[in-house]
Write a protein that holds these residues in place. Structure first.
Motif, PDB file in Angstrom:
ATOM      1  N   ASP A 302      59.531  59.961  70.221  1.00 60.16           N
ATOM      2  CA  ASP A 302      58.460  60.682  70.913  1.00 60.16           C
ATOM      3  C   ASP A 302      59.005  61.454  72.116  1.00 60.16           C
ATOM      4  O   ASP A 302      58.574  62.580  72.391  1.00 60.16           O
ATOM      5  N   LEU A 305      60.791  64.606  70.862  1.00 59.99           N
ATOM      6  CA  LEU A 305      59.834  65.661  70.528  1.00 59.99           C
ATOM      7  C   LEU A 305      59.262  66.299  71.791  1.00 59.99           C
ATOM      8  O   LEU A 305      59.048  67.520  71.840  1.00 59.99           O
ATOM      9  N   GLU A 306      59.031  65.492  72.812  1.00 62.01           N
ATOM     10  CA  GLU A 306      58.485  66.026  74.063  1.00 62.01           C
ATOM     11  C   GLU A 306      59.468  66.993  74.716  1.00 62.01           C
ATOM     12  O   GLU A 306      59.078  68.040  75.241  1.00 62.01           O
ATOM     13  N   SER A 309      59.627  70.206  72.696  1.00 64.52           N
ATOM     14  CA  SER A 309      58.419  71.027  72.825  1.00 64.52           C
ATOM     15  C   SER A 309      58.528  72.016  73.977  1.00 64.52           C
ATOM     16  O   SER A 309      57.739  72.963  74.059  1.00 64.52           O
ATOM     17  N   ASP A 313      57.666  75.769  69.504  1.00 64.11           N
ATOM     18  CA  ASP A 313      56.226  75.586  69.333  1.00 64.11           C
ATOM     19  C   ASP A 313      55.945  74.516  68.277  1.00 64.11           C
ATOM     20  O   ASP A 313      56.859  73.983  67.641  1.00 64.11           O
ATOM     21  N   LYS A 314      54.669  74.206  68.079  1.00 55.90           N
ATOM     22  CA  LYS A 314      54.283  73.125  67.171  1.00 55.90           C
ATOM     23  C   LYS A 314      54.728  73.391  65.739  1.00 55.90           C
ATOM     24  O   LYS A 314      55.118  72.470  65.016  1.00 55.90           O
ATOM     25  N   LEU A 317      58.332  72.591  65.211  1.00 52.27           N
ATOM     26  CA  LEU A 317      58.596  71.155  65.267  1.00 52.27           C
ATOM     27  C   LEU A 317      57.943  70.380  64.132  1.00 52.27           C
ATOM     28  O   LEU A 317      58.174  69.177  63.998  1.00 52.27           O
ATOM     29  N   ARG A 318      57.146  71.063  63.307  1.00 56.41           N
ATOM     30  CA  ARG A 318      56.387  70.355  62.281  1.00 56.41           C
ATOM     31  C   ARG A 318      57.298  69.549  61.349  1.00 56.41           C
ATOM     32  O   ARG A 318      57.043  68.375  61.056  1.00 56.41           O
ATOM     33  N   ARG A 321      58.645  66.523  63.210  1.00 55.21           N
ATOM     34  CA  ARG A 321      57.597  65.586  63.596  1.00 55.21           C
ATOM     35  C   ARG A 321      57.080  64.788  62.392  1.00 55.21           C
ATOM     36  O   ARG A 321      56.778  63.596  62.499  1.00 55.21           O
ATOM     37  N   ARG A 378      61.594  70.751  83.615  1.00 56.67           N
ATOM     38  CA  ARG A 378      60.924  71.392  82.483  1.00 56.67           C
ATOM     39  C   ARG A 378      61.165  72.905  82.495  1.00 56.67           C
ATOM     40  O   ARG A 378      61.422  73.509  81.452  1.00 56.67           O
ATOM     41  N   ARG A 382      63.441  75.024  79.726  1.00 56.93           N
ATOM     42  CA  ARG A 382      62.783  76.142  79.042  1.00 56.93           C
ATOM     43  C   ARG A 382      63.507  77.468  79.271  1.00 56.93           C
ATOM     44  O   ARG A 382      63.749  78.231  78.330  1.00 56.93           O
TER      45      ARG A 382
END
Length: 432
Positions: A302, A305-306, A309, A313-314, A317-318, A321, A378, A382
């Motif tokens: 987890d 993944l954080e 991120s 984008d989601k 990461l699909r 995940r 963060r 990024r």
């Protein structure tokens, strides 16, 4: 969650951003390390590390060039004869933006044969074509490595390729078995058909070191080699002992580690050898940086993944995940292959840069929470290192502002530390 300041403080921030950028701050780092070389001689390596931001670059055909000199003086504390040297430095930037980068640095070093004792190392940095002189000094202690008749050479961290299962052996045995790879380098090269993102899980970190007797012709000596590994919180995670017999001639060893269950971070490896005579005793230590482990895709999935991120984008990461636990390594590989800027190279530059950023924020921004969870961490993960950092004090509340400017994109981020504890919160600027 965004942290909101009182209206008066936000107003002060808005005014602060209209102030012209200050003149370029110039500095450099100076390091001195004592060690025992292969000739059983005490030595010291002095390194000057100069940020590109501190240099003056001149435009050439397709690049920017900067040159500098570092005048070194090593003075014994007892007033004996001084050691002197001049380091010639050279830096090349590929673009104008690189010349103002904080995290790009030029390095120059020199090695000196030294006598045991305490020293003051002084350096004067002179930047070519300017009158600028910047001075730094550090203290250096050169121990009598062979005072007890036994000493360590300087340990070196390296990576062993897949298939290297032995945890401890003489260097000659590793080479004879073909398991050591390029043990003369700090890291082994990748095979042409090897996936760079997978190799980080498959290779084993190791430490190469030498043990020296004070006399090459001394009688063989049996001794116990103790090793300890401590984590970034200085908690012991590993401890062990290996009996060895020193011949005085070919006493180089490899000690490797299985880091699958370790969390990423900087680990310290402490080594100690005690002779069977109970008199000879030597110790050494080295830092091992662990960037990728299988724990990232297991109990810390987890968190992984954080962190990802922050750069993806989601939809990107699909695949990772939704992957089953036994498919996560393959999904990790697919994720980074899709982001590889140059598939023809053996390295995945995007992955290397991401890991470097995570390592940087963990080392520089961690407080009560890990560096990647802080606002500065963060933003750094990024967007990378800012082109310019400005600092100011809030005269009303005595808090500290830190303003990050990204000149190429026009992004500006303002962080505020209300209590002076290093807990900078983002008060202006959008993360994405």
């Amino acid at each position: 969650m965004r942290w909101h300041l009182p209206i008066l403080t936000l107003a002060a921030t808005a005014v602060l951003l209209t102030v012209p950028a200050p003149s370029r701050a110039r500095s450099f780092a100076l390091y001195a390390q004592a060690y025992l070389d292969s000739n059983r001689t005490a030595a010291a390596r002095v390194t000057a590390e100069v940020p590109f931001k501190s240099l003056v670059f001149f435009k050439k055909e397709g690049w920017y060039d900067a040159r500098y000199q570092v005048f070194l003086t090593i003075a014994p504390a007892d007033g004996g004869e001084e050691y002197t040297a001049v380091l010639q430095g050279h830096a090349v930037a590929r673009s104008y933006e690189e010349t103002d980068k904080i995290d790009l640095r030029a390095k120059s070093s020199r090695t000196f044969a030294m006598k045991p004792g305490k020293y003051q190392v002084s350096a004067a940095l002179r930047i070519q074509h300017t009158d600028l002189v910047i001075r730094r000094s550090v203290e250096l202690t050169v121990p009598d490595f062979l005072a007890t008749g036994l000493g360590f050479g300087s340990p070196v961290v390296l990576m062993l390729p897949p298939g290297s299962e032995a945890t401890f052996a003489r260097l000659s045995e590793f080479k004879a078995a073909g398991a050591g790879g390029d043990t003369e380098a700090e890291t082994t090269d990748l095979a042409e058909d090897q996936d760079a993102s997978l190799a980080l899980f498959q290779r084993r970190p190791a430490v190469r070191f030498q043990l020296y007797l004070d006399d090459r012709d001394a009688a063989p000596l049996g001794c116990d080699l103790f090793y300890e590994v401590t984590d970034p919180n200085k908690q012991q995670v590993l401890y062990g002992k290996h009996p060895v017999r020193l011949t005085g001639r070919d006493d180089s060893f490899i000690l490797s580690f299985n880091v699958d269950d370790w969390d990423p971070g900087a680990y310290k490896i402490n080594l100690r050898a005690i002779g069977e005579d109970g008199i000879r005793d030597a110790s050494a230590s080295v830092v091992l940086n662990v960037d990728v482990t299988r724990a990232m895709l297991g109990r810390n999935f987890d968190e992984t993944l954080e962190i990802l991120s922050l750069i993806a984008d989601k939809e990107e990461l699909r695949g990772l995940r939704e992957a089953a636990p036994d498919q996560r390594v393959a999904a990790w590989s697919a994720f980074w292959k899709a982001r590889d800027p140059d598939p023809s190279s053996l390295r995945n530059e995007a992955l290397d840069e991401h890991l470097r950023r995570v390592r940087y924020v963990m080392r520089n921004f961690s407080t009560v929470q890990p560096g990647w969870r802080t606002d500065r961490g963060r933003v750094y993960i990024r967007h990378g290192a800012p082109d310019r950092i400005e600092r100011a004090t809030d005269s009303r509340y005595q808090g500290e502002y830190e303003i990050w400017r990204y000149l190429s994109t026009g992004r500006v981020y303002v962080f505020y530390d209300m209590f002076g504890l290093g807990d900078y919160r983002l008060v202006q600027g959008d993360m994405f």
